[in-house]
Design a protein around this motif. Structure first.
Motif, mmCIF file in Angstrom:
data_model
loop_
_atom_site.group_PDB
_atom_site.id
_atom_site.type_symbol
_atom_site.label_atom_id
_atom_site.label_comp_id
_atom_site.label_asym_id
_atom_site.label_seq_id
_atom_site.Cartn_x
_atom_site.Cartn_y
_atom_site.Cartn_z
ATOM 1 N N ALA A 1 -9.692 -6.232 2.825
ATOM 2 C CA ALA A 1 -10.844 -5.333 2.909
ATOM 3 C C ALA A 1 -11.580 -5.532 4.228
ATOM 4 O O ALA A 1 -12.647 -4.955 4.442
ATOM 5 C CB ALA A 1 -11.797 -5.586 1.739
ATOM 6 N N THR B 1 -8.523 -5.454 -3.870
ATOM 7 C CA THR B 1 -9.088 -6.094 -2.680
ATOM 8 C C THR B 1 -10.147 -7.117 -3.097
ATOM 9 O O THR B 1 -10.619 -7.105 -4.237
ATOM 10 C CB THR B 1 -9.767 -5.055 -1.761
ATOM 11 N N GLY C 1 -13.491 -8.369 -3.966
ATOM 12 C CA GLY C 1 -14.735 -7.718 -4.338
ATOM 13 C C GLY C 1 -14.631 -6.237 -4.638
ATOM 14 O O GLY C 1 -15.646 -5.571 -4.870
ATOM 15 N N ALA D 1 -13.844 -3.986 -2.525
ATOM 16 C CA ALA D 1 -14.279 -3.230 -1.352
ATOM 17 C C ALA D 1 -13.171 -2.300 -0.877
ATOM 18 O O ALA D 1 -11.991 -2.550 -1.132
ATOM 19 C CB ALA D 1 -14.665 -4.193 -0.231
ATOM 20 N N SER E 1 -11.474 2.968 -3.653
ATOM 21 C CA SER E 1 -12.150 2.365 -4.820
ATOM 22 C C SER E 1 -11.185 1.482 -5.606
ATOM 23 O O SER E 1 -10.897 1.742 -6.777
ATOM 24 C CB SER E 1 -12.715 3.470 -5.720
ATOM 25 N N SER F 1 -11.437 -5.184 -8.063
ATOM 26 C CA SER F 1 -11.577 -6.488 -7.441
ATOM 27 C C SER F 1 -10.454 -7.403 -7.919
ATOM 28 O O SER F 1 -10.097 -7.393 -9.104
ATOM 29 C CB SER F 1 -12.925 -7.095 -7.811
#
Length: 237
Positions: free
Chosen positions: A10, A49, A51, A53, A89, A92
């Motif tokens: 990310a 990714t 978190g 992100a 989107s 995580s």
């Protein structure tokens, strides 16, 4: 259905040795080839990714000057446009159970050096996958993520394992050169991995049990083929 966890950077910048920021992300060819090959074979690919992100593409990987083929660049752009929602989107990594997948794939670009190499959730996912004998397939700079697989005792989970990665020579001659903040191959070797480099800029893969690694962007197709072959072997066992 075969399920693949694709762990993607990310990071959109990497701090260089002089403190400046270099635009980065995932390398288009590597992600496109892996994603297209696996989904084309009927696998369900989940991009994740740190978190959750967004996953940025390295702008250099969509430059005809760098890639050397405008038609390929357009091919990569078109494919990435088709999976834009997945990249914008993603879930995580920390929210997913890596042992519930048949394989974990880690494409490169310099982005993994900035985030995946030291992310605790990535490390936990890789160590869990390795313990469960899930296939793990990092390539180019993707093996930088393996460095995150360090236990509480400081032990490197992939010490003693055979693998390949973007070589120091390739980094010096066609990567970030003297600007690189660290060399992935040398760092993996220093941690105890048995790094086996092939000819610069030529396809080269190494398989060590459940670990299938590729050296550079030129190895993208070979990594995908080797992973599909390994998945087929397991399905028949």
């Amino acid at each position: 259905m075969t399920r693949i966890l694709m762990i993607v950077t990310a990071a959109d910048a990497l701090e260089l040795a002089d403190g400046s920021l270099h635009p980065t992300g995932f390398w288009a060819e590597e992600l496109v080839v892996a994603h297209r090959s696996l989904t084309g074979a009927g696998a369900d690919v989940v991009v994740a990714t740190p978190g959750g992100a967004p996953a940025p593409v390295d702008p250099g990987s969509l430059s005809a000057e760098i890639v050397g083929d405008e038609a390929k660049v357009e091919e990569f752009r078109d494919y990435l446009d088709g999976i834009a929602a997945e990249l914008a989107s993603p879930p995580s990594i920390a929210e997913l159970d890596a042992t519930g997948f048949d394989a974990v794939v880690l494409p490169g670009g310099h982005g993994p050096m900035a985030d995946l190499a030291g992310d605790p959730a990535v490390g936990a996912a890789l160590m869990a996958a390795d313990r469960a004998d899930v296939l793990i397939a990092p390539f180019c700079h993707g093996p930088a993520a393996l460095l995150s697989a360090t236990g509480d005792d400081g032990a490197f989970a992939f010490a003693g394992r055979r693998l390949t990665v973007f070589t120091d020579e390739e980094e010096r001659t066609g990567g970030l050169g003297d600007g690189t903040p660290w060399f992935v191959a040398a760092t993996l070797a220093a941690r105890g991995a048995r790094v086996e480099g092939g000819e610069p800029w030529a396809s080269h893969i190494v398989r060590d049990g459940n670990l299938i690694s590729g050296q550079n962007p030129q190895s993208s197709v070979a990594v995908a083929e080797a992973l599909l072959a390994a998945l087929a072997e397991r399905a028949q066992a």
